[in-house]
Design a protein around this motif. Structure first.
Motif, PDB file in Angstrom:
ATOM      1  N   SER A 213      -7.606  -4.378  -0.320  1.00  0.00           N
ATOM      2  CA  SER A 213      -6.307  -3.391  -0.298  1.00  0.00           C
ATOM      3  C   SER A 213      -6.187  -3.092   1.040  1.00  0.00           C
ATOM      4  CB  SER A 213      -6.775  -1.962  -1.152  1.00  0.00           C
ATOM      5  OG  SER A 213      -5.598  -1.291  -1.054  1.00  0.00           O
ATOM      6  N   VAL A 214      -4.873  -2.991   1.685  1.00  0.00           N
ATOM      7  CA  VAL A 214      -4.381  -2.670   2.929  1.00  0.00           C
ATOM      8  C   VAL A 214      -3.580  -1.520   2.772  1.00  0.00           C
ATOM      9  CG1 VAL A 214      -4.850  -4.817   3.924  1.00  0.00           C
ATOM     10  CG2 VAL A 214      -2.656  -4.635   2.820  1.00  0.00           C
ATOM     11  N   GLU A 215      -3.376  -0.858   4.101  1.00  0.00           N
ATOM     12  CA  GLU A 215      -2.343   0.137   3.897  1.00  0.00           C
ATOM     13  C   GLU A 215      -1.281  -0.304   4.084  1.00  0.00           C
ATOM     14  OE1 GLU A 215      -1.751   3.723   7.313  1.00  0.00           O
ATOM     15  OE2 GLU A 215      -3.756   3.364   6.531  1.00  0.00           O
ATOM     16  N   ALA A 216       0.001   0.150   3.461  1.00  0.00           N
ATOM     17  CA  ALA A 216       1.134  -0.360   3.739  1.00  0.00           C
ATOM     18  C   ALA A 216       1.716   0.041   5.211  1.00  0.00           C
ATOM     19  CB  ALA A 216       2.051   0.513   2.612  1.00  0.00           C
ATOM     20  N   SER A 217       2.747  -0.888   5.569  1.00  0.00           N
ATOM     21  CA  SER A 217       3.148  -0.898   6.908  1.00  0.00           C
ATOM     22  C   SER A 217       4.646  -0.101   6.571  1.00  0.00           C
ATOM     23  CB  SER A 217       3.419  -2.172   7.495  1.00  0.00           C
ATOM     24  OG  SER A 217       4.261  -2.996   6.583  1.00  0.00           O
ATOM     25  N   TYR A 218       5.126   0.050   5.469  1.00  0.00           N
ATOM     26  CA  TYR A 218       6.401   0.682   5.217  1.00  0.00           C
ATOM     27  C   TYR A 218       6.265   1.305   3.947  1.00  0.00           C
ATOM     28  CZ  TYR A 218      11.083   2.187   4.717  1.00  0.00           C
ATOM     29  OH  TYR A 218      12.435   3.092   4.446  1.00  0.00           O
ATOM     30  N   TRP A 219       6.438   2.614   3.530  1.00  0.00           N
ATOM     31  CA  TRP A 219       6.296   3.034   2.385  1.00  0.00           C
ATOM     32  C   TRP A 219       7.545   4.118   1.939  1.00  0.00           C
ATOM     33  CZ3 TRP A 219       2.263   2.539  -1.119  1.00  0.00           C
ATOM     34  CH2 TRP A 219       2.062   3.226  -2.158  1.00  0.00           C
ATOM     35  N   SER A 220       8.212   3.776   1.163  1.00  0.00           N
ATOM     36  CA  SER A 220       9.203   4.802   0.661  1.00  0.00           C
ATOM     37  C   SER A 220       9.521   4.793  -0.680  1.00  0.00           C
ATOM     38  CB  SER A 220      10.970   4.506   1.269  1.00  0.00           C
ATOM     39  OG  SER A 220      11.207   3.263   0.869  1.00  0.00           O
ATOM     40  N   SER A 221      10.447   5.634  -1.487  1.00  0.00           N
ATOM     41  CA  SER A 221      10.480   5.671  -2.712  1.00  0.00           C
ATOM     42  C   SER A 221      11.128   4.402  -3.394  1.00  0.00           C
ATOM     43  CB  SER A 221      11.223   6.965  -3.120  1.00  0.00           C
ATOM     44  OG  SER A 221      12.718   6.808  -2.571  1.00  0.00           O
ATOM     45  N   MET A 222      11.864   3.746  -2.528  1.00  0.00           N
ATOM     46  CA  MET A 222      12.591   2.387  -2.862  1.00  0.00           C
ATOM     47  C   MET A 222      11.661   1.284  -2.486  1.00  0.00           C
ATOM     48  SD  MET A 222      15.043   3.601  -4.207  1.00  0.00           S
ATOM     49  CE  MET A 222      16.715   4.219  -4.069  1.00  0.00           C
TER      50      MET A 222
ATOM     51  N   LEU B 188      -6.742   9.533 -12.574  1.00  0.00           N
ATOM     52  CA  LEU B 188      -5.771   9.934 -13.380  1.00  0.00           C
ATOM     53  C   LEU B 188      -4.347   9.331 -12.494  1.00  0.00           C
ATOM     54  CD1 LEU B 188      -6.424  13.528 -14.011  1.00  0.00           C
ATOM     55  CD2 LEU B 188      -6.375  11.476 -15.431  1.00  0.00           C
ATOM     56  N   ALA B 189      -4.300   7.885 -12.723  1.00  0.00           N
ATOM     57  CA  ALA B 189      -2.934   7.323 -12.380  1.00  0.00           C
ATOM     58  C   ALA B 189      -2.785   7.223 -10.805  1.00  0.00           C
ATOM     59  CB  ALA B 189      -1.923   7.727 -13.062  1.00  0.00           C
ATOM     60  N   ASP B 190      -3.858   7.193 -10.043  1.00  0.00           N
ATOM     61  CA  ASP B 190      -3.653   7.347  -8.581  1.00  0.00           C
ATOM     62  C   ASP B 190      -3.469   5.570  -8.368  1.00  0.00           C
ATOM     63  OD1 ASP B 190      -4.194   9.732  -7.861  1.00  0.00           O
ATOM     64  OD2 ASP B 190      -6.202   9.396  -7.384  1.00  0.00           O
ATOM     65  N   THR B 191      -3.911   4.797  -9.057  1.00  0.00           N
ATOM     66  CA  THR B 191      -3.819   3.371  -8.814  1.00  0.00           C
ATOM     67  C   THR B 191      -2.914   2.763 -10.244  1.00  0.00           C
ATOM     68  OG1 THR B 191      -5.754   3.155  -7.598  1.00  0.00           O
ATOM     69  CG2 THR B 191      -4.867   1.247  -8.398  1.00  0.00           C
ATOM     70  N   SER B 192      -1.742   2.067  -9.841  1.00  0.00           N
ATOM     71  CA  SER B 192      -1.288   1.405 -10.963  1.00  0.00           C
ATOM     72  C   SER B 192      -1.496  -0.199 -10.750  1.00  0.00           C
ATOM     73  CB  SER B 192       0.411   1.414 -10.599  1.00  0.00           C
ATOM     74  OG  SER B 192       0.788   3.104 -10.986  1.00  0.00           O
TER      75      SER B 192
ATOM     76  N   TRP C 281      -1.445   4.804  -4.880  1.00  0.00           N
ATOM     77  CA  TRP C 281      -0.270   5.681  -4.784  1.00  0.00           C
ATOM     78  C   TRP C 281      -0.717   6.824  -3.598  1.00  0.00           C
ATOM     79  CZ3 TRP C 281       4.046   3.793  -6.036  1.00  0.00           C
ATOM     80  CH2 TRP C 281       4.233   2.861  -7.134  1.00  0.00           C
ATOM     81  N   ALA C 282      -2.205   7.349  -3.807  1.00  0.00           N
ATOM     82  CA  ALA C 282      -2.547   8.399  -3.177  1.00  0.00           C
ATOM     83  C   ALA C 282      -2.850   7.908  -1.806  1.00  0.00           C
ATOM     84  CB  ALA C 282      -3.866   9.217  -3.724  1.00  0.00           C
ATOM     85  N   ARG C 283      -3.170   6.800  -1.458  1.00  0.00           N
ATOM     86  CA  ARG C 283      -3.774   6.093  -0.060  1.00  0.00           C
ATOM     87  C   ARG C 283      -2.664   5.320   0.477  1.00  0.00           C
ATOM     88  NH1 ARG C 283      -8.997   5.230  -2.852  1.00  0.00           N
ATOM     89  NH2 ARG C 283     -10.365   6.768  -1.911  1.00  0.00           N
ATOM     90  N   GLN C 284      -1.593   5.037  -0.318  1.00  0.00           N
ATOM     91  CA  GLN C 284      -0.439   4.355   0.158  1.00  0.00           C
ATOM     92  C   GLN C 284      -0.891   2.861   0.485  1.00  0.00           C
ATOM     93  OE1 GLN C 284       2.211   6.536   2.763  1.00  0.00           O
ATOM     94  NE2 GLN C 284       2.856   7.740   1.188  1.00  0.00           N
ATOM     95  N   SER C 285      -1.535   2.410  -0.341  1.00  0.00           N
ATOM     96  CA  SER C 285      -2.133   1.147   0.193  1.00  0.00           C
ATOM     97  C   SER C 285      -1.919   0.064  -1.082  1.00  0.00           C
ATOM     98  CB  SER C 285      -3.750   1.056   0.329  1.00  0.00           C
ATOM     99  OG  SER C 285      -4.367   1.425  -0.671  1.00  0.00           O
ATOM    100  N   ALA C 286      -1.842  -1.230  -0.865  1.00  0.00           N
ATOM    101  CA  ALA C 286      -1.730  -2.207  -1.842  1.00  0.00           C
ATOM    102  C   ALA C 286      -2.505  -3.434  -1.568  1.00  0.00           C
ATOM    103  CB  ALA C 286      -0.258  -2.559  -1.602  1.00  0.00           C
ATOM    104  N   SER C 287      -2.861  -4.141  -2.777  1.00  0.00           N
ATOM    105  CA  SER C 287      -3.536  -5.382  -3.008  1.00  0.00           C
ATOM    106  C   SER C 287      -2.990  -6.301  -3.686  1.00  0.00           C
ATOM    107  CB  SER C 287      -5.005  -5.014  -3.437  1.00  0.00           C
ATOM    108  OG  SER C 287      -5.794  -6.430  -3.623  1.00  0.00           O
ATOM    109  N   TYR C 288      -2.777  -7.471  -3.361  1.00  0.00           N
ATOM    110  CA  TYR C 288      -2.029  -8.573  -4.121  1.00  0.00           C
ATOM    111  C   TYR C 288      -3.305  -9.833  -4.440  1.00  0.00           C
ATOM    112  CZ  TYR C 288       0.793 -12.429  -5.190  1.00  0.00           C
ATOM    113  OH  TYR C 288       1.462 -13.628  -6.047  1.00  0.00           O
ATOM    114  N   LYS C 289      -3.275 -10.413  -5.377  1.00  0.00           N
ATOM    115  CA  LYS C 289      -4.192 -11.416  -5.930  1.00  0.00           C
ATOM    116  C   LYS C 289      -5.488 -10.886  -5.648  1.00  0.00           C
ATOM    117  CE  LYS C 289      -1.661 -15.657  -4.987  1.00  0.00           C
ATOM    118  NZ  LYS C 289      -1.625 -16.902  -4.509  1.00  0.00           N
ATOM    119  N   SER C 290      -6.514 -11.376  -4.904  1.00  0.00           N
ATOM    120  CA  SER C 290      -8.027 -11.017  -4.758  1.00  0.00           C
ATOM    121  C   SER C 290      -7.853 -10.442  -3.300  1.00  0.00           C
ATOM    122  CB  SER C 290      -8.672 -12.364  -4.963  1.00  0.00           C
ATOM    123  OG  SER C 290      -8.541 -13.436  -4.102  1.00  0.00           O
ATOM    124  N   TYR C 291      -7.007 -10.430  -2.608  1.00  0.00           N
ATOM    125  CA  TYR C 291      -6.899  -9.537  -1.178  1.00  0.00           C
ATOM    126  C   TYR C 291      -7.421  -8.473  -1.344  1.00  0.00           C
ATOM    127  CZ  TYR C 291      -4.463 -13.871   0.505  1.00  0.00           C
ATOM    128  OH  TYR C 291      -3.988 -15.101   0.820  1.00  0.00           O
TER     129      TYR C 291
END
Length: 130
Positions: A58-67, A23-27, A46-56
């Motif tokens: 997923s890693v935890e974000a080093s900085y996370w804010s609303s902006m 349910l939209a945990d991942t965009s 969004w739930a885990r505050q992690s991101a993945s780019y290309k085929s890398y």
């Protein structure tokens, strides 16, 4: 079926499907340089505050804010003699732009114009898709 039975049936289905679909945990986004048709995939959990780019992976974000969301992917190269490089990314949530640059582990002096270009940041526009 009565209205109460329908509601219970819907709740049971909802409870079982929520973990599967998230349910939209991942965009998912398609990001590309303005004026160029090629895009790359970006995934934000969004739930885990992690991101993945290309085929890398997923890693935890080093900085996370609303902006702003920032993270780094270690780049794998075939040549073990070269210093390790990292792909540093920043997603600006205001205008949905993704900026990335390549960072070396230690100081490096590029030898040519092409080498210099690798270290310049790249800006892309991202659009969410489903």
């Amino acid at each position: 079926m009565s209205e109460g039975t329908n509601l219970r049936f819907f709740v049971v289905i909802f409870v079982f499907l929520t973990p599967v679909f998230g349910l939209a945990d991942t965009s998912l986004f398609a990001c590309g340089e303005p004026g160029k048709p090629k895009t790359e995939n970006l995934s934000i959990d969004w739930a885990r505050q992690s991101a993945s780019y290309k085929s890398y992976d997923s890693v935890e974000a080093s900085y996370w804010s609303s902006m702003i969301i920032q993270w780094t992917h270690p780049m794998q190269t075939d040549d073990t003699r070269l210093p390790e490089k990292n792909l540093s990314l920043q997603l600006n949530m205001n205008d949905m732009t993704l900026m990335y640059t390549i960072l070396d582990e230690g100081p490096v002096l590029p030898k040519s114009d092409d080498d210099w270009a690798v270290f310049l940041p790249v800006y892309m526009v991202c659009r969410e898709y489903f």
